[in-house]
Design a protein around this motif. Structure first.
Motif, short mmCIF file in Angstrom:
data_model
loop_
_atom_site.label_atom_id
_atom_site.label_comp_id
_atom_site.label_asym_id
_atom_site.label_seq_id
_atom_site.Cartn_x
_atom_site.Cartn_y
_atom_site.Cartn_z
N ASP A 146 18.71 -13.51 31.83
CA ASP A 146 18.07 -12.54 32.74
C ASP A 146 18.49 -11.11 32.43
OD1 ASP A 146 16.62 -14.41 34.11
OD2 ASP A 146 17.94 -14.49 35.85
N ARG A 147 19.67 -10.94 31.82
CA ARG A 147 20.20 -9.59 31.62
C ARG A 147 19.84 -8.97 30.28
NH1 ARG A 147 25.96 -8.57 34.65
NH2 ARG A 147 25.40 -9.61 36.62
N VAL A 148 19.25 -9.76 29.38
CA VAL A 148 18.82 -9.17 28.11
C VAL A 148 17.33 -8.86 28.18
CG1 VAL A 148 20.61 -10.26 26.73
CG2 VAL A 148 18.42 -11.44 27.04
N GLU A 149 16.89 -7.98 27.31
CA GLU A 149 15.49 -7.56 27.30
C GLU A 149 14.57 -8.73 26.94
OE1 GLU A 149 14.85 -4.01 24.92
OE2 GLU A 149 16.94 -3.45 25.26
N PRO A 150 13.30 -8.66 27.35
CA PRO A 150 12.36 -9.74 27.05
C PRO A 150 11.86 -9.72 25.60
CG PRO A 150 11.24 -8.03 28.29
CD PRO A 150 12.70 -7.65 28.25
N ILE A 151 12.81 -9.76 24.67
CA ILE A 151 12.51 -9.90 23.26
C ILE A 151 12.73 -11.37 22.94
CG2 ILE A 151 13.19 -9.19 20.92
CD1 ILE A 151 14.41 -6.65 22.29
N LEU A 152 11.72 -12.04 22.40
CA LEU A 152 11.77 -13.50 22.30
C LEU A 152 13.03 -14.01 21.61
CD1 LEU A 152 10.55 -16.27 22.76
CD2 LEU A 152 9.22 -15.96 20.66
N HIS A 153 13.33 -13.52 20.42
CA HIS A 153 14.48 -14.11 19.70
C HIS A 153 15.80 -13.76 20.39
CE1 HIS A 153 14.52 -10.12 17.69
NE2 HIS A 153 15.78 -10.36 17.42
N LEU A 154 15.86 -12.62 21.08
CA LEU A 154 17.06 -12.27 21.84
C LEU A 154 17.23 -13.20 23.03
CD1 LEU A 154 19.48 -10.55 22.62
CD2 LEU A 154 17.89 -8.82 23.54
N ARG A 155 16.14 -13.45 23.75
CA ARG A 155 16.19 -14.37 24.90
C ARG A 155 16.59 -15.78 24.44
NH1 ARG A 155 12.87 -12.63 29.41
NH2 ARG A 155 13.95 -10.79 30.22
N LEU A 156 16.05 -16.22 23.32
CA LEU A 156 16.38 -17.57 22.82
C LEU A 156 17.85 -17.63 22.39
CD1 LEU A 156 13.15 -18.32 20.77
CD2 LEU A 156 13.86 -19.45 22.89
N ALA A 157 18.33 -16.58 21.76
CA ALA A 157 19.75 -16.53 21.40
C ALA A 157 20.62 -16.57 22.64
CB ALA A 157 20.04 -15.27 20.58
N ALA A 158 20.21 -15.87 23.69
CA ALA A 158 20.95 -15.90 24.96
C ALA A 158 20.95 -17.31 25.55
CB ALA A 158 20.34 -14.91 25.94
N LEU A 159 19.81 -18.00 25.44
CA LEU A 159 19.69 -19.35 25.99
C LEU A 159 20.61 -20.34 25.27
CD1 LEU A 159 18.10 -21.20 28.00
CD2 LEU A 159 16.52 -21.64 26.11
N PHE A 160 20.76 -20.17 23.96
CA PHE A 160 21.49 -21.15 23.16
C PHE A 160 22.88 -20.67 22.71
CE2 PHE A 160 16.96 -22.31 21.79
CZ PHE A 160 16.85 -23.29 22.77
N HIS A 161 23.30 -19.47 23.14
CA HIS A 161 24.53 -18.91 22.56
C HIS A 161 25.77 -19.75 22.85
CE1 HIS A 161 25.29 -17.30 26.61
NE2 HIS A 161 26.50 -16.95 26.21
N ASP A 162 25.80 -20.45 23.98
CA ASP A 162 26.96 -21.28 24.32
C ASP A 162 26.65 -22.77 24.29
OD1 ASP A 162 28.77 -19.25 24.58
OD2 ASP A 162 28.75 -19.16 26.76
N ILE A 163 25.59 -23.14 23.61
CA ILE A 163 25.16 -24.54 23.62
C ILE A 163 26.18 -25.45 22.92
CG2 ILE A 163 23.79 -24.62 21.48
CD1 ILE A 163 21.57 -25.92 23.29
N GLY A 164 27.03 -24.84 22.08
CA GLY A 164 28.04 -25.63 21.39
C GLY A 164 29.31 -25.86 22.21
N LYS A 165 29.43 -25.20 23.35
CA LYS A 165 30.68 -25.30 24.13
C LYS A 165 31.01 -26.72 24.60
CE LYS A 165 31.86 -20.68 25.71
NZ LYS A 165 32.11 -19.80 26.87
N PRO A 166 30.06 -27.49 25.13
CA PRO A 166 30.42 -28.84 25.58
C PRO A 166 30.98 -29.73 24.46
CG PRO A 166 28.32 -28.19 26.52
CD PRO A 166 28.67 -27.16 25.49
N HIS A 167 30.75 -29.34 23.21
CA HIS A 167 31.19 -30.16 22.07
C HIS A 167 32.47 -29.63 21.43
CE1 HIS A 167 27.20 -32.08 22.17
NE2 HIS A 167 26.74 -30.87 22.38
#
Length: 454
Positions: free
Chosen positions: A257-278
């Motif tokens: 929600d805090r990054v601009e609505p630039i598609l690849h930036l939003r997707l990076a924000a969505l997945f930036h911590d996806i590796g943490k549970p592992h």
């Protein structure tokens, strides 16, 4: 109520009416006009058959986008208009498309087959708004509701489940209770829908004003489990770290929600911590750490986006941002900043900083981003001063080295990289004669490297 309709749209409506046919603006364009927005495009529905539409607009270029489904595109310089014959759909077998389409002379037949009430209105100047399913009222009260029974509409096309989420997210609306329950009931059948179609709706959610609304809805109805199961592992995942107040999922929603609505930036924000549970490890004091989650996250994002049929450009940009997002904690001096700048490029370096600032500010209520703002200013200075940070900025190039007698091949890259290292340490060395001298001293001529002797 009367709306201002662009002249190129009026031309199409008038042409149909002058020749004895009914014609209306329909769907999203009516919805947008009622919301006070200017539609991005206009769709027209008519009782004229496809062949009759082509004949009427013979003076224009027409495209048979879906002639068997009744759609002819009328091409005009101001914009294209999709003109579609009133129709009824036959039985849906695969949850994607009707087995056959029947043309109709009745506007209500056509509007009754549409997905949501707010998209099932029609308009022309003579009649005004035609609203058989109370779409205007639902629009007034911010409600997403299917036309007729939600079970019937979703069985016709399961993608409508994600479309319901998309409209709710874009408009800030609430999904009506029966419609929401049907979304939950049938979301498992999204596995029958092509990833290309899911991707189109999902990316619209990601570039809306507040994408967290959509991501949370997708989780609540069970859709994330179908096409983004990796993200579900973040739900409720306690980071066990005093610097992080929220679980990984809620932290992620804050960042997108805090990054601009630039598609690849939003997707990076969505997945930036996806590796943490592992990658969780607990130290002797019971504090959680996630060493390497950036590298793993970059790898996971590539696999996810490939599955979603994203473009290679999007995949590369997202994975690079995730791979480098933890550089926010490094104490980078000028040399380190230049190396990062060389890796990211002059545009994406600032995209990375946007991600890092959002990531930091969403970690806890006391988080500071002063150092990242200072870093941003230093990078701007490097660029403005045209300080060298890449081999392409050196005062010497590969051709110069070859003229000195070095062989083409790997050695040229090795010399240039060494020279860049020296220039990063001392920018005053970036003069051609100085670099030639350094190259001669460091890379002595041998039969392995030369074509000819000096």
């Amino acid at each position: 109520m009367e709306f201002t309709i662009p002249a190129y749209v009026e031309r199409v409506l008038d042409k149909l009416k002058e020749n004895g046919f009914s014609a209306y603006i329909v769907g999203g364009s009516v919805r947008d006009m009622l919301l006070g927005k200017t539609p991005s495009d206009y769709d027209v529905a008519t009782d004229a058959l496809p062949g009759e539409i082509e004949e009427l607009f013979g003076e224009y270029k027409t495209i048979q986008v879906g002639k068997k489904f009744g759609t002819i595109v009328v091409v005009q310089k101001e914009g294209n208009i999709e003109v579609t014959t009133f129709r009824q759909d036959g039985e849906y077998i695969d949850g994607r498309r009707p087995e056959e389409v029947f043309f109709s002379k009745n506007l209500k037949d056509d509007l009754s087959r549409r997905d949501f009430t707010i998209n099932a209105m029609a308009y022309n100047k003579e009649t005004g708004i035609i609203d058989y399913f109370n779409g205007a009222e639902d629009l007034k009260y911010n409600i997403i509701k299917t036309v007729g029974k939600p079970e019937d509409r979703f069985k016709e096309d399961y993608l409508r489940i994600i479309r319901a989420v998309r409209f709710a997210t874009q408009l800030g609306f609430t999904i009506e209770e029966n419609t929401l329950n049907a979304c939950k009931l049938y979301s498992k059948y999204l596995s029958n829908i092509s990833m290309e179609r899911i991707q189109e709706e999902f990316f619209k959610i990601m570039t809306s004003d507040k994408p967290s609304l959509g991501i949370r809805l997708l989780k609540d109805i069970g859709a994330l489990e179908v096409f983004l199961p990796e993200l579900m592992e973040a739900v409720g995942f306690n980071q066990r770290n005093p610097h992080h107040e929220n679980d990984v999922f809620d932290h992620t929603l804050c960042v997108i929600d805090r990054v601009e609505p630039i598609l690849h930036l939003r997707l990076a924000a969505l997945f930036h911590d996806i590796g943490k549970p592992h990658t969780l490890t607990i130290d002797e004091e019971g504090v959680g750490h996630f060493y390497g989650h950036d590298k793993l996250g970059a790898k996971m994002s590539k696999a996810i986006l490939k599955r979603l049929k994203a473009s290679n450009e999007i995949i590369d940009k997202v994975s690079l941002l995730i791979d480098r997002h933890m550089t926010q904690h490094a104490n980078l001096k000028a040399k380190g900043l230049k190396r990062l700048l060389a890796r990211m490029g002059e545009e994406e370096i600032f995209t990375l900083l946007k991600l890092q600032k959002a990531d930091r500010s969403c970690s806890n209520r006391n988080a500071k981003i002063d150092d990242l703002i200072e870093r941003e200013e230093k990078i701007k200075e490097i660029i403005e001063r045209k300080e060298p940070y890449s081999t392409k900025h050196l005062a010497i190039n590969g051709d110069d080295l070859i003229k000195l007698g070095y062989n083409e091949g790997r050695i040229i890259g090795e010399i240039l990289n060494y020279l860049l290292k020296r220039v990063l340490e001392d920018p005053d060395l970036n003069e051609k004669e100085k670099l030639i001298q350094i190259a001669k001293e460091q890379f002595k001529m041998s039969e392995k490297w030369i074509v000819k002797s000096f």
